[in-house]
Enzyme design. Structure first.
Site, mmCIF file in Angstrom:
data_model
loop_
_atom_site.group_PDB
_atom_site.id
_atom_site.type_symbol
_atom_site.label_atom_id
_atom_site.label_comp_id
_atom_site.label_asym_id
_atom_site.label_seq_id
_atom_site.Cartn_x
_atom_site.Cartn_y
_atom_site.Cartn_z
ATOM 1 N N ILE A 157 3.040 -35.739 -26.168
ATOM 2 C CA ILE A 157 2.297 -35.313 -24.986
ATOM 3 C C ILE A 157 2.583 -33.858 -24.647
ATOM 4 O O ILE A 157 1.864 -33.247 -23.859
ATOM 5 C CB ILE A 157 2.618 -36.205 -23.767
ATOM 6 N N ASP A 158 3.627 -33.283 -25.270
ATOM 7 C CA ASP A 158 3.960 -31.881 -25.024
ATOM 8 C C ASP A 158 3.088 -30.921 -25.829
ATOM 9 O O ASP A 158 3.078 -29.724 -25.551
ATOM 10 C CB ASP A 158 5.428 -31.609 -25.379
ATOM 11 N N MET A 201 6.401 -34.215 -17.369
ATOM 12 C CA MET A 201 7.181 -34.138 -18.595
ATOM 13 C C MET A 201 6.908 -32.843 -19.352
ATOM 14 O O MET A 201 5.810 -32.300 -19.306
ATOM 15 C CB MET A 201 6.908 -35.345 -19.481
ATOM 16 N N GLY A 202 7.904 -32.379 -20.103
ATOM 17 C CA GLY A 202 7.775 -31.153 -20.874
ATOM 18 C C GLY A 202 9.125 -30.485 -21.022
ATOM 19 O O GLY A 202 9.458 -29.583 -20.268
ATOM 20 N N ARG A 203 9.919 -30.948 -21.981
ATOM 21 C CA ARG A 203 11.289 -30.483 -22.131
ATOM 22 C C ARG A 203 11.360 -28.995 -22.479
ATOM 23 O O ARG A 203 12.085 -28.234 -21.862
ATOM 24 C CB ARG A 203 11.985 -31.285 -23.232
ATOM 25 N N GLU A 273 9.264 -30.346 -16.298
ATOM 26 C CA GLU A 273 10.664 -30.750 -16.171
ATOM 27 C C GLU A 273 11.624 -29.827 -16.933
ATOM 28 O O GLU A 273 12.822 -29.800 -16.664
ATOM 29 C CB GLU A 273 10.856 -32.185 -16.652
ATOM 30 N N PHE A 331 3.861 -42.900 -16.092
ATOM 31 C CA PHE A 331 2.478 -43.247 -15.762
ATOM 32 C C PHE A 331 1.536 -42.624 -16.784
ATOM 33 O O PHE A 331 0.583 -43.262 -17.243
ATOM 34 C CB PHE A 331 2.151 -42.724 -14.357
#
Length: 413
Positions: A157-158, A201-203, A273, A331
């Site tokens: 998803i990133d 999200m997104g490290r 994030e 989600f």
């Protein structure tokens, strides 16, 4: 059974690994459908929970009913065959989890299992770690006289796999994060001087947060507002967006957001994030604390809470009376594929099966370094942590509309 030159396909294995993305169930279903049409007498199996199942020899056989109803999988999120986070080179972790015995080489165990199971083609649906590990398995088997074709599909998803233009599931995850925000931002009138932080999200890459912000603001622009009744675009809009690829002056931002709070009575922040993680880690270590990491060496972001850190930084200086931090990650990542992803997934799975039939290993994707051509990209060119391009016109225009002062973060060497 299909014979292509010297290659015979009797058994195909599917494996999903890493974190969830809104493409796994669809990709599994599409691959089953395509093989059923192209090679109806080839057996198709699915290793349970990714490399966890491969190490344990735990798999399911897709029978006639599964083949006939494979299209139903496109209606669901998650993964029907399960995921796990297993790093085959982390022997200590694998031994502790009972996946290998002391003294065993996990790569050898997995390769021997593929050989014992008679797998001719392995499809891995995952990120860079998942797919490059599969390449290592194929290389090991080749060196030991067993030929295995490995064709990966890019899942994250990133959207941060080099050199792939668009990874599967990222479009849907951004759309779902926007949908999540459409409800959460409605909380802005639950209390005077409300600060809402939407943690996304997104490290290492800000793609998901940036794309979700665009989708959300597109929705805001489409709505009809009633200012005299208190329903205003300004209160529902995004007032700040922070990504790992951006830097900003905290004092300047605090002054700007304080003015918005004074005028509108609320502030809405969208946050990747991974933004500010280096500063958070530094603070933890300076205070004598420890930073928890997973089997891949990644910082466990849920233990350092970037959203809470930003909330604590901004709440007092902008005069927030109430703060709400909400995370859309689970989600978003467990949703079923949207129409845009469905089209992309089908295009890639078709190519993946074609590549398998031709005995060509690699990761399927639109190659940014080869004119966005859809091809099976060589494993040694696959890498993770592709940064989001903050110089794109749509992004800079959006940030101008938000009115935020920022600069691109220095590129890591």
């Amino acid at each position: 059974m299909l014979k292509e030159g010297t290659m015979t396909i009797r058994r195909v294995a599917l494996l999903t690994a890493g974190g969830f993305a809104p493409c796994l169930s669809t990709a599994v279903g599409d691959l089953i459908e395509r093989y059923t049409k192209e090679i109806p007498d080839a057996e198709i199996i699915g290793y349970q929970h990714g490399y966890h199942g491969l190490l344990k020899g735990n798999y399911v056989v897709f029978d006639d009913e599964a083949r006939k109803k494979a299209h139903i999988l496109t209606k669901f999120g998650g993964s029907p065959i399960g995921n796990s986070r297993v790093k085959l080179t982390n022997s200590k972790d694998l031994i502790e989890r009972g996946l290998i015995e002391p003294g065993q080489n996990a790569l050898e165990v997995a390769a021997d299992q593929l050989k014992a199971d008679g797998v001719d083609v392995l499809h891995t649906i995952g990120g860079d770690d998942t797919n490059t590990t599969a390449a290592d398995l194929a290389a090991y088997l080749h060196e030991n006289g067993y030929e295995l074709t490995v064709v990966g599909l890019p899942k994250t998803i990133d959207n941060d796999i080099v050199p792939i233009r668009q990874s599967l599931g990222a479009y849907t995850a951004a759309e779902q994060a926007s949908l999540f925000a459409q409800n959460i931002v409605g909380e802005h009138r639950a209390n005077p001087r409300m600060l809402i932080i939407h943690e996304i999200m997104g490290r290492n890459c800000g793609y998901l947060a940036a794309q979700a912000t665009k989708y959300y603001r597109d929705w805001v622009k489409e709505q009809e507002w009633v200012p005299s009744a208190g329903l205003t675009k300004e209160r529902w809009d995004v007032h700040a967006l922070y990504l790992p690829e951006m830097t900003f002056d905290l004092d300047v931002e605090a002054s700007r957001l304080r003015k918005i709070m004074d005028e509108q009575g609320n502030v809405n922040i969208f946050l990747s994030e991974g933004a500010g993680v280096a500063e958070i880690i530094e603070e933890i270590l300076e205070s004598g604390g420890e930073v928890e990491r997973d089997a891949f060496g990644h910082v466990k972001l849920d233990t350092i809470n970037p959203g809470e850190w930003f909330a604590n930084k901004f709440a007092e200086i902008i005069g927030a009376e109430k703060v709400m931090v909400q995370k859309s990650g689970y989600f978003s990542r467990s949703a079923k594929s949207n129409d845009t992803d469905l089209e992309l997934i089908r295009e890639m799975t078709d190519h993946a099966v074609k590549s398998a039939k031709e005995g060509v290993s690699g990761v399927v994707g639109h190659d940014e370094e080869r004119g966005d051509e859809l091809r099976t990209i060589e494993f040694d060119r696959i890498a993770g942590h592709k940064a989001f391009d903050v110089s794109q016109d749509w992004f800079t225009e959006m940030m101008d509309e938000i009115g935020q002062k920022w600069a691109p973060a220095p590129k890591a060497e």
